[in-house]
Structures are given as structure tokens and as C-alpha cells.
Enzyme design. Structure first.
Site, mmCIF file in Angstrom:
data_model
loop_
_atom_site.group_PDB
_atom_site.id
_atom_site.type_symbol
_atom_site.label_atom_id
_atom_site.label_comp_id
_atom_site.label_asym_id
_atom_site.label_seq_id
_atom_site.Cartn_x
_atom_site.Cartn_y
_atom_site.Cartn_z
ATOM 1 N N LYS A 44 21.401 50.475 17.286
ATOM 2 C CA LYS A 44 21.875 51.270 18.279
ATOM 3 C C LYS A 44 22.034 50.704 19.661
ATOM 4 O O LYS A 44 21.202 50.093 19.951
ATOM 5 C CB LYS A 44 21.140 52.525 18.349
ATOM 6 C CG LYS A 44 21.021 53.309 17.008
ATOM 7 C CD LYS A 44 20.491 54.646 17.203
ATOM 8 C CE LYS A 44 20.288 55.633 16.010
ATOM 9 N NZ LYS A 44 19.006 54.835 15.306
ATOM 10 N N ILE B 269 6.754 54.982 19.662
ATOM 11 C CA ILE B 269 7.103 55.331 21.122
ATOM 12 C C ILE B 269 8.569 55.040 21.511
ATOM 13 O O ILE B 269 8.987 53.743 21.173
ATOM 14 C CB ILE B 269 6.271 54.090 21.687
ATOM 15 C CG1 ILE B 269 4.849 54.491 21.518
ATOM 16 C CG2 ILE B 269 6.236 53.976 23.347
ATOM 17 C CD1 ILE B 269 3.850 53.604 22.298
ATOM 18 N N GLY C 78 11.843 47.878 16.421
ATOM 19 C CA GLY C 78 11.452 47.112 17.622
ATOM 20 C C GLY C 78 10.457 47.913 18.172
ATOM 21 O O GLY C 78 10.439 49.191 18.529
ATOM 22 N N GLY C 79 9.265 47.180 18.652
ATOM 23 C CA GLY C 79 8.172 47.850 19.274
ATOM 24 C C GLY C 79 7.439 48.673 18.288
ATOM 25 O O GLY C 79 6.897 47.968 17.252
ATOM 26 N N ASP D 218 0.974 -1.179 -0.035
ATOM 27 C CA ASP D 218 0.014 0.077 0.143
ATOM 28 C C ASP D 218 0.954 1.312 -0.014
ATOM 29 O O ASP D 218 0.501 2.401 -0.636
ATOM 30 C CB ASP D 218 -0.779 0.011 1.075
ATOM 31 C CG ASP D 218 -1.915 -1.175 0.925
ATOM 32 O OD1 ASP D 218 -2.563 -1.269 -0.095
ATOM 33 O OD2 ASP D 218 -2.421 -1.491 2.206
ATOM 34 N N VAL D 219 1.984 1.295 0.768
ATOM 35 C CA VAL D 219 2.883 2.409 0.770
ATOM 36 C C VAL D 219 3.362 2.731 -0.690
ATOM 37 O O VAL D 219 3.507 3.865 -1.286
ATOM 38 C CB VAL D 219 4.013 2.457 1.767
ATOM 39 C CG1 VAL D 219 4.936 3.614 1.699
ATOM 40 C CG2 VAL D 219 3.325 2.207 3.121
ATOM 41 N N MET E 227 14.593 51.447 27.830
ATOM 42 C CA MET E 227 15.980 51.839 28.053
ATOM 43 C C MET E 227 16.878 52.065 29.395
ATOM 44 O O MET E 227 17.470 53.229 29.624
ATOM 45 C CB MET E 227 16.404 52.649 26.764
ATOM 46 C CG MET E 227 16.224 52.317 25.491
ATOM 47 S SD MET E 227 16.053 53.508 24.371
ATOM 48 C CE MET E 227 14.715 54.463 24.341
ATOM 49 N N PRO F 289 8.129 -8.788 -5.540
ATOM 50 C CA PRO F 289 7.608 -10.322 -5.960
ATOM 51 C C PRO F 289 6.062 -10.140 -6.365
ATOM 52 O O PRO F 289 5.663 -10.954 -7.137
ATOM 53 C CB PRO F 289 7.977 -11.191 -4.823
ATOM 54 C CG PRO F 289 8.941 -10.226 -4.128
ATOM 55 C CD PRO F 289 8.760 -8.845 -4.215
ATOM 56 N N ALA G 241 11.577 40.449 26.440
ATOM 57 C CA ALA G 241 10.090 40.119 26.491
ATOM 58 C C ALA G 241 9.679 39.089 25.479
ATOM 59 O O ALA G 241 9.882 39.658 24.481
ATOM 60 C CB ALA G 241 9.247 41.429 27.036
ATOM 61 N N ASP H 133 16.853 47.556 13.182
ATOM 62 C CA ASP H 133 17.742 48.192 14.540
ATOM 63 C C ASP H 133 17.886 46.916 15.511
ATOM 64 O O ASP H 133 17.521 45.608 15.160
ATOM 65 C CB ASP H 133 17.036 49.084 15.234
ATOM 66 C CG ASP H 133 15.637 48.811 15.554
ATOM 67 O OD1 ASP H 133 15.373 47.482 16.172
ATOM 68 O OD2 ASP H 133 14.720 49.684 15.993
ATOM 69 N N PRO I 14 7.575 43.494 20.305
ATOM 70 C CA PRO I 14 8.510 43.260 21.374
ATOM 71 C C PRO I 14 9.598 42.091 20.972
ATOM 72 O O PRO I 14 10.491 42.025 21.726
ATOM 73 C CB PRO I 14 7.800 43.089 22.496
ATOM 74 C CG PRO I 14 6.365 42.516 22.121
ATOM 75 C CD PRO I 14 6.108 43.127 20.703
#
Length: 466
Positions: A273, A309, A304-305, A22-23, A386, A43, A415, A251, A228
């Protein structure tokens, strides 16, 4: 990447399947659907495979496997339950440089047969490298429901128009790609998905005839919030733009897992940075964004973030606006939200905090200066970006200006990522805890009575993920 993904063109190519059960039947079915010429050595055969042999769909060698059987084959699949035979097939193929797959034995495979979503000519292959084929099939089942059959029609129509598009735009690869991005997400795509291939093709031809070279060659900048760190927290818009970018500036706070989601052939420029160590000064970043866009490139500034902000996004779009560069800002989950949620610390709570203030501990001329009296309200949560390096002065100033020394305080490092660390203390103890644990950026400090809830909510989250 454990294995190299590729699709093989096996049209009219000689292939061999060792085994008649079957396989083997399933592997023969797959090879035949790809247009291969299939030879089976075994066979005996299961009924359906024997019928195919009688009809001439496969060539059957009714005997045991012999080493010379692999000669001249493009691909060989061993699908027997006889371990020595499977090992011999692998060894014979290895000696001749023939691609071989021994079913359910990844160690004896030079290629993996993936779980397949077939919307020919569109195909999606899913593989776990042979480690968890059931998982691959589970993912395939979920994706099947998300991909209408019409995508195959759309892929075929795009292929029919490919030469015309190439003739229209010549060597301008960027214009070609932008045309296709627009065309394949517009009315033609909707018509193809609805089953009206004639209308879809006519729409594609109209769009090609009306293509505006000036618009297709115009550059733009997208300031994209990468969140984050956890790739699952990206917005759909962010991921889409990352896949369309010609060049990406990222960054230090953008995790490698997120950078890996950028379009594979996009140029990647690191502009990160760190404290007193800037890969590229901010003024140079601003100028580079303008220059790249003026070259007609689609530029993603991955931050990032959230870009607005403490991300200096405002400075960057000021420069873009002054130079007449089109731009868009795509918000991201800011680190305060991500860190607090994953640490089990609500930023506001009816019984503990009615407001939250976000400040930066980034120092100017070596000294952190904040509106200290403003930050002493016991019913307010303060989140410091920071601020790890300035933690001793930060806590000292808050205490000296009237915030209680036993005010709960926490630091959350990396985080939302699997390696996230959370330290809980007070204003009086947190600096020493940070030093003892050797906490390094990226990390966020959370100050306020809401931190006292961390143990309770973190326990709940642990139970949910156990």
C-alpha cells in the site's frame, strides 16, 4: 546471481588436470574424492602425485599439453603457472563446449571450485565467484564449527527413507515437505547428531507410521514482522518461517533483500500500500489470508516493522480468528527502534526525554488528526509513522498547540539500509528541508530534544565503521 550454483556427478567420468605441481595435486585430490577418473598432463609431477600415478590412481601423460587432450573430458582444470598454456586450455575447451577452470583466473573459468564443507551426502559449497577465495575459506571455517558430522548421517538416513515417504504421501508435495520439516527437527535428528544412526532411523520410521494426514494438510497463517528493512535485523523465527512458507504476502515496506530470503519455490504475492494507491484493499488481504489457509497452505504475511505497530495486524488476525484459521504473530523490530538506533537518536534519555509516543501521520479523508495537546510535552519524544506527506501540517499543529518551534526534529528515510538518509532540523524548518531534499516514504519523523544527540552519536558510529 553472478554464477549458477550446481553440483556435478563425476562418478567414473573422464576429467583432465593440466599441470603437475602442488595446485594440481589439490585439484586431483578433490576430483578423486568425487569418484572421477583423472588424467594428468605435465612433464613432471610432485612426489605425492607421482606416487598416485605409479599406483594407478591417476593416468599420467608425461609431456607438455596438447589441444587434443581435452577431447572426451567432462571437466578440465588448468593448474599451471604458464599463462599461454592456461589460455590455450581455456580456448580449446570453449571451442568444444567443455567445462573448464583455470586456477586463480576467474576470467578463464566456466565453473568455480568452491570452498567445501563435506558432510557427505550433505555438502555445502561457498563461492565468491573467484573474486575472494580466502574469504570463502574463512566463511567455511566458521560454518564447519556449526555443523556436526551427524548431519551427514541424518541426510543419509533421510535418503534411505525417501521412497517410503513418497509412497506414503503420493503426490501430496506439501504433506511430504511438512513431514520432513517435523522429522528432521525432532528426536530422530538429535539421535543422528549423537551418533546413534540405528535409533535415528527407527524414530523416522515411527514418525512416518504415525503421521497425521489431517494435521499435515492443515493450513495456517503467520504474521511476521520483517523489521525496518535490513535483513540482518530479522528474527531467527521469521527467517525460519519464510523458508517454510507455501505462499508469502508482502507489503511495500518489506525490502527486496528480505523478500529474496523467502523459500525459492514459494508463491509471492505483493499486497503493498502506498498513499492513495493500494495494490490490494485491506479487506481483500484479510479474505485472501483466510482462503489460502483453508486451501491447506502455510501462509506468511510479511509486514514491514512489527505487525502490531501500525501494521494492521490486529485486523488481519480478527478475520483469521472469526474463520477458525490457526495463526501466530511473530514480532519484528519496529521502524521507530530501527530508525532511531541507526540515526544515533535515542528515543529516551534521562536528560532529554522520559517517555516516547508513537503516532501515525496516515490521514483519513485527507486530513491528519491527532491529540495535539497530548504531544506538546517537552520531555517526551514523538515518533511519527507515515507522516512525510503531512509534515507541514504536523509541525504547524504542534507549534500552534504549544510545542516550541525550535524543538529538534529529524526525518530518517530508508532506515537501517545502506541508502539511509537523515535530515536534522527543527519543527519550524523540517517541512522545508523535507521538500528540498525530496524525501519520500518509507521515512520516519522523530521530534524531541533527543534529536540534538544525533550529531554526537552519529559521529561515533561513523568512527566505528570507518
Amino acid at each position: 546471481m553472478d554464477t549458477f550454483p550446481l553440483f556435478l556427478n563425476l562418478q567414473k567420468q573422464h576429467t583432465l588436470v593440466v599441470g603437475g605441481g602442488d595446485v594440481a595435486l589439490r585439484k586431483c585430490r578433490l576430483l578423486l574424492s568425487a569418484g572421477a577418473q583423472v588424467q594428468v598432463v605435465a612433464p613432471t609431477l610432485v612426489a605425492e602425485l607421482a606416487q598416485w600415478a605409479a599406483q594407478g590412481q591417476v593416468v599420467w601423460l608425461a609431456r607438455d599439453y596438447q589441444s587434443d587432450d581435452v577431447i572426451g573430458q567432462r571437466v578440465v582444470i588448468a593448474a599451471t603457472d604458464d599463462t599461454p598454456v592456461n589460455q590455450q586450455v581455456f580456448a580449446d575447451c570453449e571451442a568444444r563446449g567443455i567445462l573448464v577452470n583455470v586456477v586463480d583466473n576467474p576470467a578463464l573459468c566456466r565453473f568455480i571450485v568452491p570452498a567445501l564443507i563435506d558432510r557427505s551426502p550433505l555438502q555445502i559449497a561457498i563461492s565468491t565467484g573467484g573474486r575472494a577465495p580466502v574469504l570463502a575459506r574463512l566463511i567455511r571455517t566458521r560454518l564447519e564449527a556449526l555443523l556436526p558430522q551427524g548431519y551427514g548421517t541424518l541426510a543419509r538416513l533421510a535418503g534411505d527413507l525417501r521412497d517410503a515417504v513418497k509412497a506414503r504421501f503420493g503426490d501430496n508435495e506439501r504433506a511430504r515437505r511438512r513431514f520432513w520439516q517435523s522429522a528432521l527437527e525432532g528426536p530422530a535428528a538429535e539421535q543422528a547428531l549423537a551418533g546413534d544412526s540405528a535409533a535415528a532411523f527407527a524414530q523416522l520410521q515411527t514418525q512416518l507410521a504415525q503421521a497425521d494426514d489431517t494435521e499435515l494438510n492443515r493450513g495456517a497463517v503467520y504474521l511476521v514482522g520483517a523489521g525496518p528493512g535490513n535483513p540482518d535485523l530479522l528474527t531467527f523465527r521469521a527467517l525460519r518461517l519464510m523458508q517454510q512458507a507455501d505462499v508469502v504476502l508482502y507489503d511495500n515496506l518489506v525490502s527486496p533483500a528480505i523478500v529474496d530470503l523467502v523459500r525459492r519455490d514459494a508463491e509471492r504475492i505483493y499486497v503493498g500500500k502506498k498513499a492513495s494507491n493500494h495494490a490490494l484493499p485491506q479487506q481483500d488481504i484479510n479474505a485472501l489470508l483466510v482462503t489460502l489457509a483453508q486451501q491447506g497452505k502455510t501462509v506468511v504475511r510479511l509486514k514491514g516493522g512489527d505487525p502490531f505497530i501500525f501494521g494492521r495486524g490486529g485486523e488481519e488476525i480478527e478475520e483469521l480468528a472469526q474463520n477458525g484459521v490457526p495463526f501466530e504473530v511473530v514480532p519484528g523490530i519496529t521502524s521507530a527502534a530501527g530508525a532511531s538506533c541507526y540515526a544515533g537518536i535515542p528515543l529516551t534519555h534521562r536528560d532529554h526525554a522520559q517517555s516516547v509516543t508513537l503516532v501515525t501521520g496516515h490521514r483519513r479523508e485527507g486530513e491528519i488528526e491527532l491529540d495535539w495537546p497530548r504531544l506538546t510535552n517537552p520531555n517526551e519524544t514523538v515518533v511519527v509513522y507515515m507522516g512525510v506527506a503531512q509534515a507541514p501540517r504536523l509541525c504547524e499543529q504542534l507549534i500552534s498547540h504549544g510545542r516550541a518551534a525550535d524543538t529538534p526534529a529529524a526525518v530518517v528515510q530508508q532506515a537501517t539500509l545502506p541508502q539511509q538518509r537523515v535530515l536534522i532540523g527543527t519543527l519550524a524548518t523540517l517541512p522545508q528541508q523535507i521538500a528540498a531534499a525530496q524525501i519520500k516514504p518509507p521515512a520516519l519523523i522523530i521530534i524531541g530534544n533527543v534529536v540534538s544527540l544525533a550529531d554526537k552519536l552519529a559521529w561515533y558510529r561513523a568512527q566505528q565503521t570507518a
